[in-house]
Structures are given as structure tokens and as C-alpha cells.
Design a protein around this motif. Structure first.
Motif, PDB file in Angstrom:
ATOM      1  N   GLY A 228       0.830  -1.214  -0.101  1.00  0.00           N
ATOM      2  CA  GLY A 228      -0.160  -0.039  -0.033  1.00  0.00           C
ATOM      3  C   GLY A 228       0.848   1.310   0.138  1.00  0.00           C
ATOM      4  N   LEU A 229       0.154   2.385   0.199  1.00  0.00           N
ATOM      5  CA  LEU A 229       1.035   3.777  -0.016  1.00  0.00           C
ATOM      6  C   LEU A 229       1.533   3.791   1.462  1.00  0.00           C
ATOM      7  CD1 LEU A 229      -1.635   6.034  -1.751  1.00  0.00           C
ATOM      8  CD2 LEU A 229       0.401   4.974  -2.657  1.00  0.00           C
ATOM      9  N   LYS A 230       1.098   3.381   2.246  1.00  0.00           N
ATOM     10  CA  LYS A 230       1.796   3.413   3.899  1.00  0.00           C
ATOM     11  C   LYS A 230       2.183   2.047   4.344  1.00  0.00           C
ATOM     12  CE  LYS A 230      -0.696   7.748   4.852  1.00  0.00           C
ATOM     13  NZ  LYS A 230      -1.535   8.394   6.062  1.00  0.00           N
ATOM     14  N   VAL A 231       3.054   1.830   4.832  1.00  0.00           N
ATOM     15  CA  VAL A 231       3.606   0.410   5.688  1.00  0.00           C
ATOM     16  C   VAL A 231       2.485   0.040   6.636  1.00  0.00           C
ATOM     17  CG1 VAL A 231       5.205  -0.542   7.017  1.00  0.00           C
ATOM     18  CG2 VAL A 231       5.942   1.107   5.532  1.00  0.00           C
ATOM     19  N   ALA A 232       1.781   0.883   7.288  1.00  0.00           N
ATOM     20  CA  ALA A 232       0.636   0.450   8.193  1.00  0.00           C
ATOM     21  C   ALA A 232      -0.330  -0.127   7.382  1.00  0.00           C
ATOM     22  CB  ALA A 232       0.146   1.792   8.960  1.00  0.00           C
ATOM     23  N   ASP A 233      -0.785   0.465   6.277  1.00  0.00           N
ATOM     24  CA  ASP A 233      -1.965  -0.084   5.548  1.00  0.00           C
ATOM     25  C   ASP A 233      -1.473  -1.385   4.829  1.00  0.00           C
ATOM     26  OD1 ASP A 233      -3.424   2.133   5.954  1.00  0.00           O
ATOM     27  OD2 ASP A 233      -2.670   3.254   4.114  1.00  0.00           O
ATOM     28  N   SER A 234      -0.316  -1.298   4.405  1.00  0.00           N
ATOM     29  CA  SER A 234       0.211  -2.589   3.763  1.00  0.00           C
ATOM     30  C   SER A 234       0.226  -3.939   4.913  1.00  0.00           C
ATOM     31  CB  SER A 234       1.944  -2.536   3.434  1.00  0.00           C
ATOM     32  OG  SER A 234       1.823  -1.553   2.339  1.00  0.00           O
ATOM     33  N   TYR A 235       0.489  -3.458   5.926  1.00  0.00           N
ATOM     34  CA  TYR A 235       0.664  -4.508   7.153  1.00  0.00           C
ATOM     35  C   TYR A 235      -0.872  -5.001   7.341  1.00  0.00           C
ATOM     36  CZ  TYR A 235       0.889  -7.017  11.573  1.00  0.00           C
ATOM     37  OH  TYR A 235       1.040  -7.711  12.550  1.00  0.00           O
ATOM     38  N   ARG A 236      -1.740  -4.078   7.614  1.00  0.00           N
ATOM     39  CA  ARG A 236      -3.101  -4.598   7.783  1.00  0.00           C
ATOM     40  C   ARG A 236      -3.812  -5.130   6.713  1.00  0.00           C
ATOM     41  NH1 ARG A 236      -3.220   0.627  10.379  1.00  0.00           N
ATOM     42  NH2 ARG A 236      -3.914   1.779   8.386  1.00  0.00           N
ATOM     43  N   PHE A 237      -3.253  -4.956   5.355  1.00  0.00           N
ATOM     44  CA  PHE A 237      -3.727  -5.873   4.332  1.00  0.00           C
ATOM     45  C   PHE A 237      -3.047  -7.309   4.290  1.00  0.00           C
ATOM     46  CE2 PHE A 237      -3.233  -7.314  -0.198  1.00  0.00           C
ATOM     47  CZ  PHE A 237      -4.273  -7.633  -0.361  1.00  0.00           C
ATOM     48  N   ALA A 238      -1.960  -7.205   4.483  1.00  0.00           N
ATOM     49  CA  ALA A 238      -1.220  -8.680   4.505  1.00  0.00           C
ATOM     50  C   ALA A 238      -1.761  -9.359   5.278  1.00  0.00           C
ATOM     51  CB  ALA A 238       0.236  -8.458   4.484  1.00  0.00           C
ATOM     52  N   VAL A 239      -2.174  -9.092   6.651  1.00  0.00           N
ATOM     53  CA  VAL A 239      -2.625  -9.798   7.718  1.00  0.00           C
ATOM     54  C   VAL A 239      -4.209 -10.041   7.785  1.00  0.00           C
ATOM     55  CG1 VAL A 239      -0.361  -9.431   9.188  1.00  0.00           C
ATOM     56  CG2 VAL A 239      -2.578  -8.086   9.649  1.00  0.00           C
ATOM     57  N   GLY A 240      -4.680  -9.379   6.705  1.00  0.00           N
ATOM     58  CA  GLY A 240      -6.344  -9.749   6.699  1.00  0.00           C
ATOM     59  C   GLY A 240      -7.072  -8.835   7.757  1.00  0.00           C
ATOM     60  N   ARG A 241      -6.516  -7.670   8.063  1.00  0.00           N
ATOM     61  CA  ARG A 241      -7.192  -6.739   8.655  1.00  0.00           C
ATOM     62  C   ARG A 241      -7.627  -5.480   8.186  1.00  0.00           C
ATOM     63  NH1 ARG A 241      -4.326  -7.278  14.707  1.00  0.00           N
ATOM     64  NH2 ARG A 241      -4.966  -9.629  15.349  1.00  0.00           N
ATOM     65  N   GLY A 242      -7.263  -5.272   7.097  1.00  0.00           N
ATOM     66  CA  GLY A 242      -7.542  -4.012   6.024  1.00  0.00           C
ATOM     67  C   GLY A 242      -8.032  -4.591   4.709  1.00  0.00           C
ATOM     68  N   PRO A 243      -8.481  -3.596   3.940  1.00  0.00           N
ATOM     69  CA  PRO A 243      -8.780  -3.878   2.472  1.00  0.00           C
ATOM     70  C   PRO A 243      -7.581  -3.596   1.350  1.00  0.00           C
ATOM     71  CG  PRO A 243      -9.455  -1.591   3.139  1.00  0.00           C
ATOM     72  CD  PRO A 243      -8.902  -2.277   4.286  1.00  0.00           C
ATOM     73  N   ASP A 244      -7.480  -4.055   0.224  1.00  0.00           N
ATOM     74  CA  ASP A 244      -6.650  -3.828  -0.592  1.00  0.00           C
ATOM     75  C   ASP A 244      -6.650  -2.246  -1.080  1.00  0.00           C
ATOM     76  OD1 ASP A 244      -4.883  -3.891  -2.792  1.00  0.00           O
ATOM     77  OD2 ASP A 244      -6.044  -5.264  -4.148  1.00  0.00           O
ATOM     78  N   PRO A 245      -5.320  -1.597  -0.880  1.00  0.00           N
ATOM     79  CA  PRO A 245      -5.515  -0.114  -1.116  1.00  0.00           C
ATOM     80  C   PRO A 245      -5.537   0.077  -2.578  1.00  0.00           C
ATOM     81  CG  PRO A 245      -3.432  -1.093   0.178  1.00  0.00           C
ATOM     82  CD  PRO A 245      -4.195  -2.287  -0.247  1.00  0.00           C
TER      83      PRO A 245
END
Length: 407
Positions: free
Chosen positions: A381-398
Motif C-alpha cells: 500500500g501507500l503506507k507501511v501500516a496499510d500494507s501490514y493490515r492488508f497482508a494480515v487480513g485486517r484491512g482492504p486492498d489499497p
């Protein structure tokens, strides 16, 4: 109804394609070695397959968007028929390592064409909300073919020799080609025809960069495994058929695809891609330490699950991030990273095999997949935090496109 019939035809064609391709997996490295090839030369010749993949990916992706998926499928299966026939000619008349390298390059076009056309056509048919599920189920033809092919190839080689292996590969390809003749698809839209260029401009797109790098690193690991497992078993004098390794991988790949396809539609692709990279790492570490046939079975099972989850999940991720008029090129570009990894793994790893040993090189393959996991966690994602959340299933695909944009 028409879409359902097309899916069934594609399933049969896909099974034939992967069976014909996989039948040579445990036997071709041994055939090349029988021609006098060193481990380095085996790696170079086997790596020629991926050179054909890389050279044809851009053109085939563009062709799929401009002229339709069926034409690309026909190219893939046509080459799958002709390439093993040329291996047969080498077996009877030439016995040439340089010729085998060239023939492997030509054979590589088949997988570039078939995988691009197959996945793109299935995504065109599948409802977006069930994309992961349908891709997971239709990708089962790969483990089914890889379960049958290596075992059949090992048996044919032991009972009748390499010539019968190559002939069987040709017949599988021919059966798949006949199936594709009956596929019907909608002609490409005018938008697809107009927007079929600019393939390499996509390479700089943020939505594609990290997935392509991840596939490159996994390709390095897979290229090491697929090329050198038969030689490793022989060098270590382990009483174990190479075909069983690939069959174990195919079984676990089947399980992984069934278990994760529909789940990814609910929980996202990221967590399953992360899981697949962990399994891949465990497989490479297991190979580096393998002493018995049981160790090899476990390593094959882990690799199969990792690959079985990664490929359809990455395909679904790229479909989520692309529109129909660019889908062939997007899939070709991302999977081209995998191709390139395989292409350079054979020659580079083969050159290091004599000094480092195959166990060390399998451990390096685990390092590649750990690096891929780190990139996916930090750069999706654009930010590391967004990337991490997506990678562990806790956030959408940016980078996912809104679902209404799909037809």
C-alpha cells in the motif's frame, strides 16, 4: 449456461495441458544429465523454458486484450503439442544440449500463452463477488495435472524410456487443443482493442510493482526446487521417486486451492498470500535438511500448499486491481516476474551448486521467500501500516478497483 459450458471445457483443457507439461518434470533433468550435462548445464537447459516465457509474455498479454483469449489459448496448446515432438526428435537423432536449450525456450511459450488466456477468460466469466472462489476451483486443474503427470512420467521412463514420456506429453497437449476449439467467447470490445498497447508502462504502476517483485522472488525459489530436486535425490542416494515429491505437492496444492478460494472473497487476498509465502519458506528449509523420503514428502506437501494458494490468490489480486481492457497485460506482467525468477534460477543456482551444495542453495531459496514476505508486508500500500493490515487480513486492498467497474 454458455458460461458454465465454457468453464467445463476450460477445466478439461487445463487438466490436459498441465498433465502434459508435468509428465516431463521428474524425467527431463535426468535426460539432460544422460546427454552429459553437468548440474550447471542442467540448470541452463531447464532455465531455457522460462526464457521463452519472458520473451513472449508482453506480446501474448497484448494479444489477449486485443484479439481475445481463445487465440492465445490455441497458441499455448499448439506449442504444447509441438514442443514434446521436437524433444522426441532430439532423443532419436541429435542428442544435443544446445538444441534442447532452444527447444525448451520454444516450449516456454506454451505456459505463457495458456496461463494468460485461461485466467483472463475465467475472470471475464466470473462474477466479481465470487472471483476468488471460481479462480480457486478452476485452478484445481493444475494440481490434478501435476499429480498425474510426474508419476506417469516416472513410470513411463522406467518401463519404456524417455521417448514414450515425450510422446505422452504430445498426446495430452493435442487433447487440450481439441477442447479449446469448442470454446466460445465474446469478441473484444472496442475499448480493449484501443487500449491494448503500453504494456511496459504498467511496470511502473504502484499497484503492480510489489506483486511482480514477490513473484520474481518466489520464481527464484521455485526454479531452484523444480530443477534440482531430482538431482538432489539421486546425489544423496535417497530411495525415493522424484515423481512422488511432485505428487505430494499436487495433493496439498489441491487442498490449498479448495480451502482458500471462497475465503479470500470474504477476508481479502492479503492474508492468504502471506500464508503461502510462509509455507514456501518452510518447504525450502525442509529440503535443505531432508535426509529421508518422508522428509521429502513433507517438503513437497508444504511447497504444494504454498504454490497452490499463491498463484490463484495473486491472479485474483491482479484481477481486483485491473479493468477488463488491460487484464491480459496485467496478468502477463505479474506472472512474468515469476517467469524471470525461474529463468535466472537455473543458470545461477546451477553455477553455485558445485561449490555450495544443493542443501545450501535450497536454504537460499527460503531466504528469497522470506524477503518476498517482507516486501509484501511493507509495500502493498501507500503506507507501511496499510500494507501490514492488508497482508494480515485486517484491512482492504489499497489498490482494488470498485466492484461496479466490472462488467
Amino acid at each position: 449456461m454458455k458460461s458454465q459450458k465454457t468453464l467445463w471445457i476450460l477445466l478439461v483443457a487445463g487438466f490436459c495441458f498441465w498433465s502434459g507439461l508435468a509428465i516431463t518434470l521428474p524425467t527431463l533433468p535426468l535426460y539432460i544429465q544422460s546427454l552429459g550435462g553437468t548440474p550447471h548445464q542442467v540448470g541452463i537447459v531447464m532455465g531455457g523454458f522460462a526464457i521463452g516465457l519472458i520473451a513472449s509474455r508482453a506480446w501474448l498479454g497484448k494479444l489477449a486484450d486485443r484479439n481475445g483469449r481463445k487465440r492465445v489459448l490455441l497458441i499455448g496448446l499448439g506449442v504444447a503439442v509441438l514442443a514434446p515432438l521436437t524433444y522426441l526428435l532430439d532423443f532419436f537423432f541429435f542428442h544435443s544440449l544446445p538444441l534442447m536449450f532452444a527447444l525448451r525456450g520454444i516450449h516456454g511459450i506454451s505456459i505463457a500463452a495458456f496461463t494468460t488466456g485461461y485466467v483472463a477468460l475465467i475472470v471475464d466469466i466470473a462474477p466479481p463477488e465470487h472471483r476468488g472462489q471460481i479462480l480457486g476451483y478452476t485452478s484445481l486443474v493444475h494440481p490434478m495435472g501435476v499429480a498425474l503427470g510426474p508419476s506417469l512420467g516416472s513410470w513411463l521412463e522406467a518401463e519404456a524410456g524417455h521417448g514414450w514420456v515425450f510422446l505422452a506429453a504430445t498426446l495430452f497437449g493435442l487433447a487440450g487443443l481439441v477442447c479449446i476449439l469448442y470454446v466460445r467467447e465474446c469478441p473484444p470490445s472496442s475499448a480493449q482493442a484501443e487500449n491494448s498497447g503500453l504494456f511496459w508502462r504498467l511496470l511502473g504502476a504502484a499497484r503492480l510493482r510489489i506483486p511482480t517483485l514477490v513473484m520474481l522472488l518466489v520464481g527464484l525459489a521455485f526454479g531452484t526446487l523444480s530443477t534440482f530436486v531430482p538431482l538432489f535425490i539421486k546425489a544423496e542416494n535417497i530411495d525415493f521417486s522424484p515423481g512422488l515429491f511432485y505428487s505430494a505437492a499436487a495433493l496439498s496444492s489441491f487442498i490449498g486451492r479448495v480451502a482458500t478460494g471462497s475465503a479470500s472473497d470474504r477476508w481479502g487476498r492479503g492474508v492468504f498470500i502471506s500464508l503461502s509465502l510462509l509455507f514456501y519458506t518452510a518447504s525450502m528449509v525442509g529440503l535443505a535438511q531432508a535426509q529421508t523420503g518422508a522428509d521429502l514428502l513433507v517438503a513437497g506437501f508444504l511447497e504444494g500448499f504454498g504454490g497452490g494458494v499463491l498463484i490463484p490468490m495473486m491472479s485474483a489480486l491482479m484481477a481486483d486491481r485491473s479493468q477488463p481492457d488491460e487484464r491480459g497485460r496485467v496478468l502477463s506482467l505479474t506472472m512474468g516476474g515469476f517467469d524471470f525468477g525461474i529463468a535466472i534460477a537455473g543458470p545461477i543456482i546451477g553455477a553455485l551448486a558445485a561449490d555450495w551444495g544443493l542443501r545450501t542453495l535450497f536454504a537460499c531459496g527460503g531466504g528469497f521467500t522470506i524477503l518476498a514476505l517482507g516486501l509484501f508486508f511493507s509495500g502493498s500500500g501507500l503506507k507501511v501500516a496499510d500494507s501490514y493490515r492488508f497482508a494480515v487480513g485486517r484491512g482492504p486492498d489499497p489498490y482494488a478497483l470498485p466492484m461496479p467497474m466490472e462488467n
